[in-house]
Design a protein around this motif. Structure first.
Motif, PDB file in Angstrom:
ATOM      1  N   LYS A 253      65.343  27.225  73.920  1.00 59.10           N
ATOM      2  CA  LYS A 253      65.127  28.633  74.245  1.00 59.10           C
ATOM      3  C   LYS A 253      64.999  28.766  75.750  1.00 59.10           C
ATOM      4  O   LYS A 253      64.327  27.960  76.417  1.00 59.10           O
ATOM      5  CB  LYS A 253      63.861  29.161  73.555  1.00 59.10           C
ATOM      6  N   THR A 254      65.671  29.783  76.303  1.00 55.63           N
ATOM      7  CA  THR A 254      65.578  30.009  77.743  1.00 55.63           C
ATOM      8  C   THR A 254      65.820  31.481  78.042  1.00 55.63           C
ATOM      9  O   THR A 254      66.347  32.219  77.211  1.00 55.63           O
ATOM     10  CB  THR A 254      66.603  29.148  78.513  1.00 55.63           C
TER      11      THR A 254
ATOM     12  N   TRP B 245      58.985  24.291  80.203  1.00 54.77           N
ATOM     13  CA  TRP B 245      59.030  24.268  81.655  1.00 54.77           C
ATOM     14  C   TRP B 245      59.651  25.584  82.129  1.00 54.77           C
ATOM     15  O   TRP B 245      60.638  26.063  81.595  1.00 54.77           O
ATOM     16  CB  TRP B 245      59.828  23.082  82.163  1.00 54.77           C
ATOM     17  N   LYS B 246      58.992  26.206  83.074  1.00 56.50           N
ATOM     18  CA  LYS B 246      59.397  27.514  83.579  1.00 56.50           C
ATOM     19  C   LYS B 246      59.591  28.468  82.401  1.00 56.50           C
ATOM     20  O   LYS B 246      58.681  28.714  81.646  1.00 56.50           O
ATOM     21  CB  LYS B 246      60.638  27.390  84.456  1.00 56.50           C
TER      22      LYS B 246
ATOM     23  N   GLY C 158      50.444  17.355  79.693  1.00 62.57           N
ATOM     24  CA  GLY C 158      51.099  18.353  80.517  1.00 62.57           C
ATOM     25  C   GLY C 158      51.521  19.541  79.664  1.00 62.57           C
ATOM     26  O   GLY C 158      50.700  20.193  79.037  1.00 62.57           O
ATOM     27  N   LYS C 159      52.832  19.800  79.603  1.00 64.74           N
ATOM     28  CA  LYS C 159      53.392  20.879  78.788  1.00 64.74           C
ATOM     29  C   LYS C 159      54.036  20.335  77.507  1.00 64.74           C
ATOM     30  O   LYS C 159      54.755  21.049  76.815  1.00 64.74           O
ATOM     31  CB  LYS C 159      54.445  21.660  79.583  1.00 64.74           C
TER      32      LYS C 159
ATOM     33  N   GLN D  49      62.597  21.903  71.735  1.00 59.42           N
ATOM     34  CA  GLN D  49      61.845  21.429  70.572  1.00 59.42           C
ATOM     35  C   GLN D  49      62.753  20.541  69.732  1.00 59.42           C
ATOM     36  O   GLN D  49      63.920  20.858  69.504  1.00 59.42           O
ATOM     37  CB  GLN D  49      61.360  22.616  69.743  1.00 59.42           C
ATOM     38  N   ALA D  50      62.209  19.410  69.262  1.00 56.98           N
ATOM     39  CA  ALA D  50      62.997  18.463  68.473  1.00 56.98           C
ATOM     40  C   ALA D  50      62.104  17.817  67.425  1.00 56.98           C
ATOM     41  O   ALA D  50      60.880  17.759  67.580  1.00 56.98           O
ATOM     42  CB  ALA D  50      63.623  17.404  69.378  1.00 56.98           C
ATOM     43  N   GLY D  51      62.726  17.343  66.351  1.00 57.87           N
ATOM     44  CA  GLY D  51      61.951  16.696  65.297  1.00 57.87           C
ATOM     45  C   GLY D  51      62.814  15.845  64.399  1.00 57.87           C
ATOM     46  O   GLY D  51      64.047  15.989  64.344  1.00 57.87           O
TER      47      GLY D  51
END
Length: 735
Positions: free
Chosen positions: A488-489, A441-442, A399-400, A447-449
């Protein structure tokens, strides 16, 4: 090595051989075709340009997903992901005009997004834009980026400082591999020349998730120049003259490409006399000479892409110890001086599978550093050899959701052959394993690590115990777990919020663990501490951006807490007329940020006003200030962009006022610094005379010949001012 190269270039041909094509037409919003748009596939190092009908065609592409970039001056960059390539894929693109700079693809982060899609705020600057500011060296150009400064020794040596952290706390990457050149020393510069470098990306904050130890403070990531478009042959020549040092910078490059093969080579030579301060006096033995050569060869097909690059850099650097003494314009370095030879060999190979890919970077760096106190016999001679690897597997996209699993490592040896020992013979081994995910999404991205690292350091005993220059053998191992989380948004139309929380670490370096003697340039007897612990930090970053057609605003804030921060502290004793300093640890914090705006008033389409302010404060746990913290700085630039009939294109004129404030927040053995204001002017553009076209630039830096001493100048303790007025004339021919 020969067998490895043959395998990477030819042995993979037994895999699936897809022959896919992407083609289309690039237009503007008025449905008019755009000629000259650069269409680039980064993973294949393959590019083309649109013709007069706006048409392009990319052939011999691999299966699976592929990113294609569309870049054109004056238009917003588009980074398209083409999923499940077919034999023939049609992709038409509509580019939208933009006033502000192009939205660049960020290579230094894991998923290679364009900046508007990126979770982490990364500063991206082209070398061309830095050169337009008239700076004499690469590090001077970097220091014009908000949040970046330099520790300088005259005009020849500069070390990057990112938000108050420098040395082994800042990693430098070139050609996709980490540079290792004894960066613990304040008098050890970058060892990079800006010729053959296309752009730089600055990560301001811990990047240990991607890069391991020493990325605690940030990363400078230099992108090499691209190969020529398919079936093209290009030659480039540039020349610069610097009035202050009567210096010269000459560069000649050539590159060509077929459908599959690519080649480039570039040589450059820098030579400068002693720099002069306000009033005309020259600072003795700040002269230097630099020879640089870069070359690369690449091959790509529908299965894999591989690029082999090599960089040779030779530096002949005078060490200023006499202050303002013998006045000469000679460019022949006197004693004491440094001789530095740097070899960087890198191999990047990407293997394409049906729905995933494997990205492999291999690097070899040989740094040969000598110091000559009085004769041609080296007093200090260190040879550092480093082999590193970086392997990242990009899992199939769900998907994304994108994900990467990787391993990194390094094997490094340091050997001494001079009459003096600054650090002992040693072997360092790194190993790290990490994973990171990116979900969109949208208008939001998460993001994670997570990462684990181990560093082992072993040294050999040297000298007689208790005497200067002696070292005891050590065998140390340092482990660290690190994590990052970013969000981020879009808070509203044209307004973006980024919030990042990340940890980083740095294992103690050899100087901190083992020093036992007078450290040149500091006039201190430094004693190492083999019981030092790993530095570990957590930093919170907040970035807010607003952008519309005529106004752009940004605000960056950060708080960086460091456990076991390593620094030197006076013991109160003296050895051979030198104060003794021990390496100790304490918790520390750094905080501050950058704020700025870019205003483009309508209908004055040619006029731009840019302003930025940066500040950082560094303190120990007890409230005392950390050393080598840059002073607050405020930059204002008024820039015009224009075209004059058919003989001048891409014209620019810029007036910059740079104000550096007083630095009163200093450590116990530092002195305070007074503020100053510098006036700079830049002019230039692309001149067309008949069939001949060339770029020309004229810069005047410190136009008012201001006498000042920068807080981070290593000549500050001797009361030696920085460089005075400097006029730079440059020409660039694309033959």
């Amino acid at each position: 090595m020969k067998k490895i190269i043959i395998a990477l270039f030819l042995g993979i041909s037994a895999l699936v051989q897809a022959q896919n094509t992407v083609s289309g037409i690039v237009t503007n919003l008025k449905n008019e075709p755009l000629k000259g748009v650069s269409v680039y596939v980064p993973e294949l190092h393959k590019s083309t340009v649109t013709d007069e009908n706006g048409a392009y065609n990319l052939t011999n592409l691999p299966q699976g997903n592929l990113k294609v970039q569309f870049v054109f001056v004056g238009f917003a960059t588009q980074n398209k992901l083409v999923s499940s390539l077919a034999k023939t894929t049609t992709l038409h693109i509509v580019l939208e005009e933009t006033i502000f700079q192009m939205d660049e693809v960020i290579v230094s982060t894991a998923f290679n997004k364009i900046q508007s899609q990126n979770v982490m705020k990364v500063e991206h600057e082209s070398i061309k834009s830095l050169q337009r500011k008239g700076t004499a060296t690469l590090i001077e150009g970097l220091a014009t980026i908000p949040g970046v400064a330099q520790i300088s020794t005259g005009t020849s040596i500069g070390k990057p400082v990112i938000r108050g952290l420098s040395g082994n706390r800042v990693l430098v990457y070139s050609q996709g591999v980490r540079m290792e050149n004894q960066q613990f020393g304040d008098e050890h510069g970058l060892g990079l020349n800006d010729a053959g470098i296309e752009s730089v990306e600055v990560i301001k904050g811990p990047a240990s998730l991607l890069y391991g130890s020493d990325a605690l403070g940030g990363v400078l990531y230099f992108n090499p120049e691209k190969f020529a478009e398919a079936h093209a042959f290009k030659t480039n020549f540039s020349q610069k003259y610097f009035s202050n040092t009567q210096g010269s910078n000459t560069s000649l490059g050539v590159k060509t490409s077929t459908e599959n093969w690519k080649f480039l080579a570039r040589g450059s030579y820098n030579t400068h006399a002693d720099y002069s301060i306000s009033g005309g006096d020259r600072v003795t033995n700040t002269r230097y000479n630099e020879t640089d050569f870069k070359t690369g060869i690449g091959y790509s097909n529908a299965t894999f892409s591989s690029v082999l690059r090599y960089n040779y850099n030779k530096l002949d650097l005078g060490i200023p110890e006499e202050g303002i003494a013998n006045q000469t314009i000679s460019k022949h370095t006197a004693f004491p001086k440094q001789g530095v030879f740097n070899h960087l060999l890198s191999l990047n190979t990407v293997f394409f599978f049906e729905k995933s890919k494997l990205d492999v970077d291999l690097g070899y760096i040989a740094n040969d550093r000598s110091e000559f106190p009085e004769t041609t016999i080296a007093g200090l001679h260190m040879k550092l050899k480093t082999v590193n690897y970086d392997v990242k597997y990009h899992l199939p996209t769900i998907g994304k959701l994108e994900s990467i699993f990787g391993i990194q490592g390094m094997h490094q040896t340091n050997r001494n052959s001079g009459t003096e020992y600054l650090i002992p013979d040693a072997t360092t081994t790194d190993f790290g394993v990490f994973g990171t995910i990116n979900h969109e999404w949208k208008s939001s991205v998460l993001q994670a690590g997570l990462r684990f690292d181990n560093r082992k350091i072993t040294t050999t005993a040297q000298g007689i115990s208790g005497e200067e220059g002696s070292f005891q053998a050590i065998d140390k191992s340092f482990d660290s777990f690190n994590a990052s989380l970013g969000y981020k948004t879009n808070l509203a139309t044209n307004m973006t919020l980024r919030l990042n929380l990340a940890s980083g670490f740095r294992a103690p370096n050899l100087a901190e663990l083992t020093s036992n003697g007078v450290h040149e340039g500091t006039n201190r007897y430094e004693v190492g501490n083999s019981n030092l612990k790993t530095e570990q930090n957590i930093q919170t970053d907040l970035n807010l951006e607003y952008k519309n057609g005529h106004f752009e605003f940004f605000a960056n804030g950060f708080y960086n807490h460091i456990n076991h921060y390593i620094y030197t502290s006076p013991t109160g004793t003296v050895i051979a007329d030198n104060a003794v300093f021990d390496y100790i640890q304490n918790n520390a914090k750094l905080y501050g940020g950058e704020i700025g705006l870019h205003f483009h008033p309508h209908p004055l389409d040619w006029l731009h006003y840019e302003t930025s302010f940066e500040s950082v404060t560094g303190q120990k746990q007890n409230g005392d200030y950390l050393p080598l913290i840059p002073a607050n700085n405020w930059n204002n630039t008024l820039r015009g962009e224009f075209k004059i009939k058919n003989w001048l294109a891409d014209g620019f004129a810029a007036l910059t006022v740079s104000t550096t404030f007083n630095q009163k927040k200093v450590s116990g053995f530092e002195t305070q610094s007074n503020g100053y204001t510098l006036l700079n002017l830049g002019l230039g553009g692309n001149v067309k005379l008949g069939k001949t076209a060339f770029d020309v630039s004229l810069n005047g830096n410190n136009l008012l010949d201001k006498k000042y001493i920068a807080h981070l100048s290593r000549l500050k303790t001797d009361g030696i001012p920085n460089i005075g007025r400097n006029i730079i004339l440059g020409v660039n021919f694309n033959l």
